[in-house]
Design a protein around this motif. Structure first.
Motif, PDB file in Angstrom:
ATOM      1  N   VAL A 100       0.832  -1.187  -0.128  1.00 35.39           N
ATOM      2  CA  VAL A 100      -0.008  -0.027   0.112  1.00 35.39           C
ATOM      3  C   VAL A 100       1.021   1.297  -0.004  1.00 35.39           C
ATOM      4  N   ARG A 101       1.944   1.184   0.762  1.00 34.83           N
ATOM      5  CA  ARG A 101       2.875   2.208   0.954  1.00 34.83           C
ATOM      6  C   ARG A 101       3.465   2.613  -0.581  1.00 34.83           C
ATOM      7  N   ASP A 102       3.902   1.615  -1.245  1.00 27.14           N
ATOM      8  CA  ASP A 102       4.555   1.741  -2.264  1.00 27.14           C
ATOM      9  C   ASP A 102       3.906   2.303  -3.552  1.00 27.14           C
ATOM     10  N   ILE A 103       2.419   1.621  -3.374  1.00 27.36           N
ATOM     11  CA  ILE A 103       1.594   2.048  -4.526  1.00 27.36           C
ATOM     12  C   ILE A 103       0.930   3.859  -4.190  1.00 27.36           C
ATOM     13  N   SER A 104       0.958   3.965  -3.177  1.00 31.35           N
ATOM     14  CA  SER A 104       0.635   5.148  -2.543  1.00 31.35           C
ATOM     15  C   SER A 104       1.435   6.398  -3.149  1.00 31.35           C
ATOM     16  N   LEU A 105       2.690   6.094  -3.092  1.00 31.62           N
ATOM     17  CA  LEU A 105       3.625   7.018  -3.318  1.00 31.62           C
ATOM     18  C   LEU A 105       3.999   7.221  -4.837  1.00 31.62           C
ATOM     19  N   SER A 106       3.383   6.559  -5.588  1.00 28.70           N
ATOM     20  CA  SER A 106       3.589   6.930  -6.985  1.00 28.70           C
ATOM     21  C   SER A 106       2.593   6.400  -8.003  1.00 28.70           C
ATOM     22  N   TYR A 107       2.778   6.476  -9.348  1.00 26.28           N
ATOM     23  CA  TYR A 107       1.703   6.187 -10.287  1.00 26.28           C
ATOM     24  C   TYR A 107       1.599   4.472 -10.310  1.00 26.28           C
ATOM     25  N   SER A 108       0.641   4.018 -10.953  1.00 29.81           N
ATOM     26  CA  SER A 108       0.404   2.508 -10.878  1.00 29.81           C
ATOM     27  C   SER A 108      -0.152   2.127 -12.202  1.00 29.81           C
ATOM     28  N   ASP A 109      -0.149   0.879 -12.471  1.00 31.55           N
ATOM     29  CA  ASP A 109      -0.997   0.358 -13.291  1.00 31.55           C
ATOM     30  C   ASP A 109      -2.419  -0.070 -13.266  1.00 31.55           C
ATOM     31  N   LEU A 110      -3.053   0.787 -12.457  1.00 34.39           N
ATOM     32  CA  LEU A 110      -4.443   0.382 -11.882  1.00 34.39           C
ATOM     33  C   LEU A 110      -5.386  -0.034 -12.904  1.00 34.39           C
ATOM     34  N   GLU A 111      -5.416   0.833 -14.006  1.00 32.84           N
ATOM     35  CA  GLU A 111      -6.306   0.458 -15.011  1.00 32.84           C
ATOM     36  C   GLU A 111      -5.883   0.706 -16.371  1.00 32.84           C
ATOM     37  N   PHE A 112      -4.654   0.134 -16.288  1.00 27.26           N
ATOM     38  CA  PHE A 112      -3.666   0.470 -17.550  1.00 27.26           C
ATOM     39  C   PHE A 112      -2.951  -1.070 -17.722  1.00 27.26           C
ATOM     40  N   LEU A 323      -7.480  -2.111  -2.667  1.00 26.93           N
ATOM     41  CA  LEU A 323      -7.367  -3.161  -3.788  1.00 26.93           C
ATOM     42  C   LEU A 323      -5.947  -3.911  -3.840  1.00 26.93           C
ATOM     43  N   THR A 324      -4.811  -2.827  -3.540  1.00 27.67           N
ATOM     44  CA  THR A 324      -3.493  -3.291  -3.402  1.00 27.67           C
ATOM     45  C   THR A 324      -3.426  -4.261  -2.367  1.00 27.67           C
ATOM     46  N   ALA A 325      -3.900  -3.629  -0.967  1.00 30.31           N
ATOM     47  CA  ALA A 325      -3.736  -4.495   0.143  1.00 30.31           C
ATOM     48  C   ALA A 325      -4.483  -6.079   0.104  1.00 30.31           C
ATOM     49  N   LEU A 326      -5.802  -5.856  -0.622  1.00 32.76           N
ATOM     50  CA  LEU A 326      -6.603  -7.230  -1.050  1.00 32.76           C
ATOM     51  C   LEU A 326      -5.773  -7.974  -1.587  1.00 32.76           C
ATOM     52  N   SER A 327      -5.067  -7.519  -2.699  1.00 29.71           N
ATOM     53  CA  SER A 327      -4.343  -8.350  -3.669  1.00 29.71           C
ATOM     54  C   SER A 327      -3.036  -9.120  -2.712  1.00 29.71           C
ATOM     55  N   SER A 328      -2.267  -8.202  -2.147  1.00 28.73           N
ATOM     56  CA  SER A 328      -1.401  -8.791  -1.171  1.00 28.73           C
ATOM     57  C   SER A 328      -1.817  -9.923  -0.030  1.00 28.73           C
ATOM     58  N   THR A 329      -2.694  -9.843   0.306  1.00 27.21           N
ATOM     59  CA  THR A 329      -3.401 -10.557   1.308  1.00 27.21           C
ATOM     60  C   THR A 329      -3.573 -11.814   0.549  1.00 27.21           C
ATOM     61  N   LEU A 330      -4.473 -11.894  -0.456  1.00 24.60           N
ATOM     62  CA  LEU A 330      -4.958 -13.195  -1.405  1.00 24.60           C
ATOM     63  C   LEU A 330      -3.561 -13.904  -1.842  1.00 24.60           C
ATOM     64  N   LEU A 331      -2.522 -13.282  -1.779  1.00 26.77           N
ATOM     65  CA  LEU A 331      -1.154 -13.961  -2.417  1.00 26.77           C
ATOM     66  C   LEU A 331      -0.845 -14.681  -1.106  1.00 26.77           C
ATOM     67  N   HIS A 332      -1.114 -14.321  -0.108  1.00 31.34           N
ATOM     68  CA  HIS A 332      -0.547 -15.084   1.079  1.00 31.34           C
ATOM     69  C   HIS A 332      -1.140 -16.486   1.070  1.00 31.34           C
ATOM     70  N   TYR A 333      -2.392 -16.370   0.725  1.00 30.05           N
ATOM     71  CA  TYR A 333      -3.010 -17.825   0.451  1.00 30.05           C
ATOM     72  C   TYR A 333      -2.694 -18.532  -0.764  1.00 30.05           C
ATOM     73  N   ILE A 334      -2.549 -17.852  -1.770  1.00 35.32           N
ATOM     74  CA  ILE A 334      -1.758 -18.481  -2.933  1.00 35.32           C
ATOM     75  C   ILE A 334      -0.412 -19.276  -2.534  1.00 35.32           C
ATOM     76  N   LYS A 335       0.410 -18.620  -1.706  1.00 35.56           N
ATOM     77  CA  LYS A 335       1.573 -18.977  -1.257  1.00 35.56           C
ATOM     78  C   LYS A 335       1.649 -19.839  -0.097  1.00 35.56           C
ATOM     79  N   ASP A 336       0.329 -20.318   0.284  1.00 35.12           N
ATOM     80  CA  ASP A 336       0.220 -21.123   1.486  1.00 35.12           C
ATOM     81  C   ASP A 336       1.152 -20.698   2.744  1.00 35.12           C
ATOM     82  N   GLU A 337       0.927 -19.286   2.767  1.00 32.66           N
ATOM     83  CA  GLU A 337       1.741 -18.871   4.055  1.00 32.66           C
ATOM     84  C   GLU A 337       0.619 -17.674   4.918  1.00 32.66           C
ATOM     85  N   ALA A 338      -0.834 -18.070   4.834  1.00 26.69           N
ATOM     86  CA  ALA A 338      -1.512 -17.113   5.400  1.00 26.69           C
ATOM     87  C   ALA A 338      -1.481 -16.999   7.017  1.00 26.69           C
ATOM     88  N   ILE A 339      -1.387 -18.344   7.573  1.00 28.64           N
ATOM     89  CA  ILE A 339      -1.388 -18.749   8.959  1.00 28.64           C
ATOM     90  C   ILE A 339      -0.160 -18.052   9.577  1.00 28.64           C
TER      91      ILE A 339
END
Length: 454
Positions: A100-112, A323-339
């Motif tokens: 979230v910090r990284d995305i908030s300090l710059s432009y992003s490919d949000l809808e590009f 949206l950025t935070a949600l994406s990072s959170t979901l990746l924890h489940y994909i990587k089997d590291e949520a717990i």
């Protein structure tokens, strides 16, 4: 008495107000002074109150600091309530916060789309991940789960009947009720069954040519026990399919992890609901998922296509930081590291002996006499009602506090690092389960600081 009121310029030249001008703009201070002077004039006229210059200056300083330093503050949650709604529900993982910090300090490919060099969709960032995790055909994310319910009903059931069991026409928090959401979605609520018992035939009897959907609302924030009966999901799926109606399930909390692994009752997982044949499943992002505030809809593509095209979808879409935070959170489940990485699940899975060790360390480092007792933590946030987790607690007796437990509690809240504890039977209680690992020293310093100044 009105003649004693000083000019704005004289007040601005007071050294104490000059100090305020170092922190705030001159225009803002002038506006504040004029408002305060008008209040004083009115009180003098109405009640003939005596003017006091020192009180005026104190009021201006206090109002400035209260109004303009009133930002959201970090607090230490020592209540033992994991998903504490008043304290912001789920804290984010370090990875999610960093993203979230990284995305908030710059432009992003949000809808590009970088691949095609054309406009893209923000939903693509998480939709594929959600489908992978849940087994759904499609997914869509909005700003919270109440919005998800509202949008779904509005898009699929406008001017139609929404069939809901009477025992599931619940209030979901903050005074928002399922019946109100449905009525404001331009749909008609049709309640069936009774508070404690609803059968498949109740749903079947209610279906007619005006029916828009069957809505199941998981009672994640309360529990009805005793003489009860709920229709089996598999039977409702068969019924809705035979009648050509979508069946929608509002899970409320929503989890991707089996809660039975932690000696808790079964909380329906999102993937189990999809596997059972539910057409659309709705849930929150900031509860058991452990992410940011968001409302998530997963399920059949044909229904989600209609939802995505509705004009209101844009009005309640998720913002780029969540949206950025949600994406990072979901990746924890994909990587089997949520717990291991998501704070909510780290708290739920915390080892009882490690909790005890932390409390012992607290006790050894605080200056006030305390006891270590066995206790219970709760999930909170409208999740797993009545379910508890064993814990160890640091308890400070009110008999050891000269100012009393209520005053001590309030002083903890007004500490440099506000500490939210709980009061039980004239004791101040601190639960390590909800105190983040890097907050232990702040908690100890806070308790010692408050004790030293009473």
């Amino acid at each position: 008495m009105l003649s004693h009121i000083p000019s704005v310029e004289k007040i601005l030249n007071d050294n104490r107000i000059i100090d305020l001008l170092e922190k705030y703009s001159r225009d803002s201070i002038i506006k504040l002074i004029r408002i305060e002077l008008e209040v004083i004039r009115q009180r003098i006229v109405d009640s003939n109150l005596e003017f006091n210059y020192e009180v005026l200056i104190d009021n201006l300083i206090n109002k400035a600091n209260n109004l303009w330093l009133n930002e959201i503050k970090n607090v230490i949650n020592a209540t033992g309530v994991i998903l504490h709604t008043n304290l912001g529900r789920a804290p984010l993982s370090s990875d999610a916060a960093d993203s979230v910090r990284d995305i908030s300090l710059s432009y992003s490919d949000l809808e590009f789309s970088i691949k095609s060099a054309k406009r893209g969709s923000r939903q693509e960032i998480v939709s594929d991940i959600l489908c992978n995790l849940t087994g759904a055909e499609s997914a869509f994310v909005v700003n919270n789960n109440a919005s998800a319910v509202f949008l779904t009903i509005l898009a699929l059931c406008e001017n139609k009947d929404v069939i809901v069991s009477r025992g599931e026409a619940v209030e979901i928090g903050g005074g928002f009720r399922i019946p109100d959401i449905i009525s404001n979605s331009s749909a008609n609520l049709v309640e069936i069954g009774t508070t404690n018992k609803t059968y498949v035939h109740d749903y079947e009897t209610a279906i007619n040519d005006k029916s828009g959907c069957i809505l199941m609302v998981h009672t994640s924030n309360f529990k009805i026990t005793g003489f009860t009966h709920s229709a089996d999901i598999s039977d409702l799926v068969k019924l809705s399919s035979s009648k050509g109606l979508p069946i929608i399930q509002d899970l409320g909390s929503g989890t991707l992890i089996d809660t039975r692994d932690f000696n808790l009752d079964y909380e329906p997982t999102i993937q189990d609901s999809i596997k059972s044949g539910i057409d659309l499943v709705l849930f929150s992002g900031d509860k058991l998922l452990g992410g940011p505030q968001s409302g998530i809809i997963v399920g059949k593509k044909k229904y989600l296509d209609l939802i995505k095209k509705h004009p209101i979808a844009r009005a309640i879409r998720i913002d780029k930081l969540n949206l950025t935070a949600l994406s990072s959170t979901l990746l924890h489940y994909i990587k089997d590291e949520a717990i291991d990485k998501i704070p909510v699940w780290k708290m739920i899975s915390a080892d009882i002996e490690s909790l005890k060790a932390r409390v012992i360390d607290w006790q050894n480092k605080i200056t006030i006499e305390s006891n270590i007792i066995e206790g219970q933590s709760t999930i909170g946030g409208g999740s797993l009602p009545g379910q508890i987790l064993p814990t160890y607690l640091l308890s400070i007796s009110g008999l050891k506090i000269d100012c009393g437990v209520n005053e001590f509690f309030n002083k903890l809240l007004n500490n440099k690092f506000p500490i939210v504890a709980r009061i039980e039977k004239n004791n101040i209680i601190f639960d390590p389960r909800t105190v983040l690992g890097d907050e232990d020293s702040k908690l100890i310093d806070g308790i010692n600081s408050v004790y030293a100044n009473i």
